[in-house]
Design an enzyme around this catalytic site. Structure first.
Site, PDB file in Angstrom:
ATOM      1  N   HIS A  61     -29.404 -28.912 112.081  1.00  7.38           N
ATOM      2  CA  HIS A  61     -29.054 -30.231 111.546  1.00  7.38           C
ATOM      3  C   HIS A  61     -29.606 -30.466 110.156  1.00  7.38           C
ATOM      4  O   HIS A  61     -28.937 -30.980 109.277  1.00  7.38           O
ATOM      5  CB  HIS A  61     -29.617 -31.317 112.473  1.00  7.38           C
ATOM      6  CG  HIS A  61     -28.632 -31.737 113.492  1.00  7.38           C
ATOM      7  ND1 HIS A  61     -28.909 -31.763 114.828  1.00  7.38           N
ATOM      8  CD2 HIS A  61     -27.376 -32.156 113.349  1.00  7.38           C
ATOM      9  CE1 HIS A  61     -27.843 -32.177 115.472  1.00  7.38           C
ATOM     10  NE2 HIS A  61     -26.896 -32.425 114.592  1.00  7.38           N
ATOM     11  N   ARG A  98     -11.867 -30.777 110.643  1.00 10.44           N
ATOM     12  CA  ARG A  98     -12.341 -30.275 111.934  1.00 10.44           C
ATOM     13  C   ARG A  98     -12.484 -31.486 112.845  1.00 10.44           C
ATOM     14  O   ARG A  98     -13.301 -32.361 112.563  1.00 10.44           O
ATOM     15  CB  ARG A  98     -13.700 -29.575 111.772  1.00 10.44           C
ATOM     16  CG  ARG A  98     -13.652 -28.217 111.076  1.00 10.44           C
ATOM     17  CD  ARG A  98     -15.033 -27.573 111.088  1.00 10.44           C
ATOM     18  NE  ARG A  98     -14.996 -26.162 110.738  1.00 10.44           N
ATOM     19  CZ  ARG A  98     -15.273 -25.680 109.516  1.00 10.44           C
ATOM     20  NH1 ARG A  98     -15.608 -26.493 108.542  1.00 10.44           N
ATOM     21  NH2 ARG A  98     -15.231 -24.385 109.293  1.00 10.44           N
ATOM     22  N   GLU A 147      -6.702 -16.508 112.158  1.00 11.81           N
ATOM     23  CA  GLU A 147      -8.122 -16.154 112.265  1.00 11.81           C
ATOM     24  C   GLU A 147      -8.367 -15.083 113.319  1.00 11.81           C
ATOM     25  O   GLU A 147      -9.499 -14.755 113.624  1.00 11.81           O
ATOM     26  CB  GLU A 147      -8.964 -17.411 112.524  1.00 11.81           C
ATOM     27  CG  GLU A 147      -8.508 -18.269 113.677  1.00 11.81           C
ATOM     28  CD  GLU A 147      -9.323 -19.562 113.813  1.00 11.81           C
ATOM     29  OE1 GLU A 147     -10.403 -19.674 113.217  1.00 11.81           O
ATOM     30  OE2 GLU A 147      -8.860 -20.450 114.549  1.00 11.81           O
ATOM     31  N   ASP A 200     -13.716 -16.629 111.363  1.00 10.40           N
ATOM     32  CA  ASP A 200     -13.401 -15.939 112.615  1.00 10.40           C
ATOM     33  C   ASP A 200     -12.669 -14.627 112.370  1.00 10.40           C
ATOM     34  O   ASP A 200     -12.914 -13.638 113.067  1.00 10.40           O
ATOM     35  CB  ASP A 200     -12.571 -16.853 113.533  1.00 10.40           C
ATOM     36  CG  ASP A 200     -13.459 -17.817 114.300  1.00 10.40           C
ATOM     37  OD1 ASP A 200     -14.536 -17.392 114.756  1.00 10.40           O
ATOM     38  OD2 ASP A 200     -13.097 -18.998 114.428  1.00 10.40           O
ATOM     39  N   ARG A 230     -20.455 -13.802 114.596  1.00  8.03           N
ATOM     40  CA  ARG A 230     -20.859 -14.522 113.389  1.00  8.03           C
ATOM     41  C   ARG A 230     -22.163 -15.289 113.554  1.00  8.03           C
ATOM     42  O   ARG A 230     -22.733 -15.781 112.586  1.00  8.03           O
ATOM     43  CB  ARG A 230     -19.731 -15.455 112.909  1.00  8.03           C
ATOM     44  CG  ARG A 230     -19.433 -16.611 113.824  1.00  8.03           C
ATOM     45  CD  ARG A 230     -18.100 -17.276 113.488  1.00  8.03           C
ATOM     46  NE  ARG A 230     -18.264 -18.581 112.858  1.00  8.03           N
ATOM     47  CZ  ARG A 230     -17.284 -19.458 112.710  1.00  8.03           C
ATOM     48  NH1 ARG A 230     -16.053 -19.175 113.121  1.00  8.03           N
ATOM     49  NH2 ARG A 230     -17.500 -20.621 112.157  1.00  8.03           N
ATOM     50  N   CYS A 283      -9.154 -21.611 104.594  1.00  6.78           N
ATOM     51  CA  CYS A 283     -10.175 -22.634 104.819  1.00  6.78           C
ATOM     52  C   CYS A 283     -11.481 -22.035 105.330  1.00  6.78           C
ATOM     53  O   CYS A 283     -12.416 -22.753 105.644  1.00  6.78           O
ATOM     54  CB  CYS A 283      -9.662 -23.711 105.761  1.00  6.78           C
ATOM     55  SG  CYS A 283      -9.228 -23.084 107.375  1.00  6.78           S
TER      56      CYS A 283
HETATM   57  C1  PEP Z   1     -12.675 -20.083 110.326  1.00  3.98           C
HETATM   58  O1  PEP Z   1     -12.761 -19.488 111.397  1.00  3.98           O
HETATM   59  O2  PEP Z   1     -12.640 -19.498 109.217  1.00  3.98           O
HETATM   60  C2  PEP Z   1     -12.646 -21.562 110.283  1.00  3.98           C
HETATM   61  C3  PEP Z   1     -12.418 -22.220 109.163  1.00  3.98           C
HETATM   62  O3  PEP Z   1     -12.859 -22.222 111.434  1.00  3.98           O
HETATM   63  P1  PEP Z   1     -14.301 -22.483 112.099  1.00  3.98           P
HETATM   64  O4  PEP Z   1     -15.350 -22.085 111.091  1.00  3.98           O
HETATM   65  O5  PEP Z   1     -14.316 -23.929 112.439  1.00  3.98           O
HETATM   66  O6  PEP Z   1     -14.253 -21.573 113.285  1.00  3.98           O
HETATM   67 MG    MG Z   2     -12.368 -20.518 113.275  1.00 10.85          MG
END
Ligand code: PEP
Ligand code: MG
Length: 567
Positions: free
Chosen positions: A188, A295, A430, A454, A464, A501
């Protein structure tokens, strides 16, 4: 000493140590019913004061983001949690423990429960429980968080870990940075520091305890380095570095109204990743042209039940209105993996990132999905909303999701509720299977958004969240680059829009490379937009294409990165 720089910048100031809270029980027992009665009253009074304090932070802290607000709301809920009170009272009444001891034991028990949970989101809730425990303890007269008034200008906070509410309440006119022993990118304190632009380094380890109050500290939150009482040479070097960084930040902010066009006319769209309408001010401040990723998980978190259709409608409507006509890509809920909802009892899985998550949950739980889709559709008349499905791995999932979207539209039509029937529909790319079949999937949707976070973990089989193997998590691996390039190429062939993104969109080393592949939209945290824009306007499409041509011929990310750093 080195940690993880989670919010970039350079700070030079004096240390203020936030001591670890009193955590040792005294063992003093209560004597008779009168003392028990007083102890219970003391506890209730301390809880009331703690609630008032958090309420006051909520009201008096300037520019709280939706996320900060949600954290404070969670803490108020926890402070009033009947289970915590019952446990404290039980220890006072039956075991005759004094109020502080009863509270310390209760909080320790709850913290342990949260910390032992598999899910990273729930584990992070332990910090909230500890935080409210400390606050009640302070109101009982037993130590507590540092008094903000004690901070002098140019304070750098040094702490074992920082609680969410202390970070939110931090007076940023005095606190210019912080370093903590514990913490990770997703803690956080890190998220809040980033949102507020406070340079911060977490995960510095035990060496941080060598720092004493008023020591001179340099935080290089770009490289993650912490210097304690540096010699004059380092200090001089960093005074220059800090000035250069600050001047650069001011210059970059001035690009606010400059369009993101290369010297030879290639136009790029720079959008932002947000979690709610509260983040939009910062997006526009930094020259963002809309939202490439909303999101929606935050809307579902920090609460006890699923949000109703009306609650969701208000959230999307507010975002659409505050986006002032700019496009907003609303991603349907992406729960599972590391994102857990306390009230949605998903069974523990051996491989949660490969498991029951995102679109897979939505197609299985049509009731939840249709509620969200109807809310987004209803809000679509208030702005330029688009719908995006996450974690698509095959064409059938898109067809099923679109068919449920049609059902949602039909239900709204029956109820006579207005919505944009032609709302644009896209998917996240992704998962490698989606990237490899981008030519097929492009026929089904209006746009793609490449989620490199992802895509990278699935292509390289690298979790990750696992810091032991983070050196293998490498978006510049030729395998990942080939997939990204193929998706962009197929999108162009089939005339559909392709954006990105994932975090790679915010990496200055990747900008020219991605432009060379033909990427036209980059979506990132608002604060990263100016630096990426500066690269775009100072380069040409021709050069970007050459960069990609050169990189294509290289066989390792070491070679690629070395080349990109040199251009
Ligand atoms: C991604 O996987 O690149 C993404 C933008 O989604 P998140 O980070 O929310 O999994
Ligand atoms: Mg993702």
């Amino acid at each position: 000493m080195k940690g993880i720089g989670v919010s970039p910048g350079i700070a030079i100031g004096r240390a203020f140590i936030i001591q670890k809270k009193a955590t040792v029980a005294t063992g003093i027992l209560l004597n008779g019913p009168a003392e028990i009665e007083v102890a219970i009253a003391q506890f209730d009074k301390a809880v009331t004061s703690a609630v008032n304090e958090v309420e006051s932070i909520k009201i008096n802290s300037p520019a709280l983001s939706d996320n900060d607000f949600a954290i404070l709301e969670t803490q108020i809920e926890l402070l009033s949690d009947p289970e915590i009170r019952e446990s404290v009272i039980e220890k006072i009444e039956s075991e005759h423990k004094n109020t502080s001891d009863a509270l310390l034991e209760t909080i320790a028990g709850f913290v342990q429960v949260f910390e032992s949970m598999e899910d990273a989101y729930m584990r992070a809730r332990a910090a909230d429980v500890q935080d409210i425990g400390d606050r009640i303890l302070k109101n009982l007269g037993n130590s507590g968080p540092a008094n903000q008034l004690a901070f002098k200008p140019d304070t750098i906070i040094i702490a074992e870990d920082l609680s969410p509410s202390d970070t939110i309440a931090m007076d940023i006119t005095k606190v210019i940075g912080f370093a903590t022993q514990a913490g990770s990118q997703t803690s956080h304190a890190a998220i809040i520091a980033k949102a507020r632009g406070i340079p911060a380094i977490v995960g510095c380890g035990a060496d941080l305890i060598d720092i004493k109050n008023d020591d001179v500290i340099i935080l290089d939150a770009i490289s993650g380095e912490v210097f304690i009482n540096p010699n004059q040479q380092i200090l001089d070097e960093y005074l220059i570095k800090r000035n250069v960084y600050q001047r650069r930040a001011v210059e970059l902010k001035a690009l606010h109204d400059v369009p993101a066009i290369t010297t030879d006319g290639m136009q790029i769209t720079l959008t932002a990743n947000i979690s709610g309408a509260g983040d939009l001010v910062n997006v526009f401040d930094n020259g963002g042209e809309g939202v490439g990723l909303l999101r929606t998980e935050l809307l579902y978190m920090n609460r006890d039940t699923f949000p109703t259709e009306d609650e969701q409608f208000e959230f999307y409507k507010n975002t659409a209105l505050q986006a002032k006509g700019k496009p907003v890509i609303v991603r349907t809920i992406d729960i599972g993996g590391d994102k857990h909802l306390p009230y949605f009892n998903l069974p523990a899985e051996l491989n949660p990132f490969l498991g029951y998550r995102a679109i897979r949950v939505c197609l299985d739980r049509k009731d939840l999905f249709i509620t969200q889709l109807k809310a987004i559709l209803r809000a679509s008349v208030f702005g330029d909303l688009k719908i995006m499905f996450p974690m698509i791995s095959n064409i059938q999932e898109i067809r099923s999701a679109k068919s449920i979207l049609e059902e949602a539209k039909e239900e709204l039509r029956k109820d006579g509720l207005p919505f944009k029937s032609g709302i644009k529909v896209g998917i996240m790319i992704e998962i490698p299977s989606a990237a490899i079949t981008a030519d097929l999937l492009a026929k089904e949707v209006d746009f793609f958004s490449i989620g490199t976070n992802d895509l990278c973990q699935y292509t390289l089989a690298v979790d990750r969240m696992n810091d032991k193997i983070s050196h293998l998590y490498d978006p510049f691996n030729p395998a990942v680059l080939r997939l990204i390039s193929f998706v962009i190429e197929q999108g162009a062939k089939q005339n559909i829009h392709v954006g990105m993104c994932g975090e790679m969109a915010a990496d200055p080393l990747a900008t020219l490379l991605l432009m060379g592949m033909g990427l036209k939209e980059f979506s990132m945290s608002a604060a990263s937009i100016p630096a990426i824009k500066s690269i775009i306007i100072n380069n040409s499409e021709l050069k970007a294409k050459q960069v990609w041509e050169n990189v294509k011929a290289m066989d390792s990310s070491e070679e690629i990165l070395e080349y990109l750093k040199g251009i």
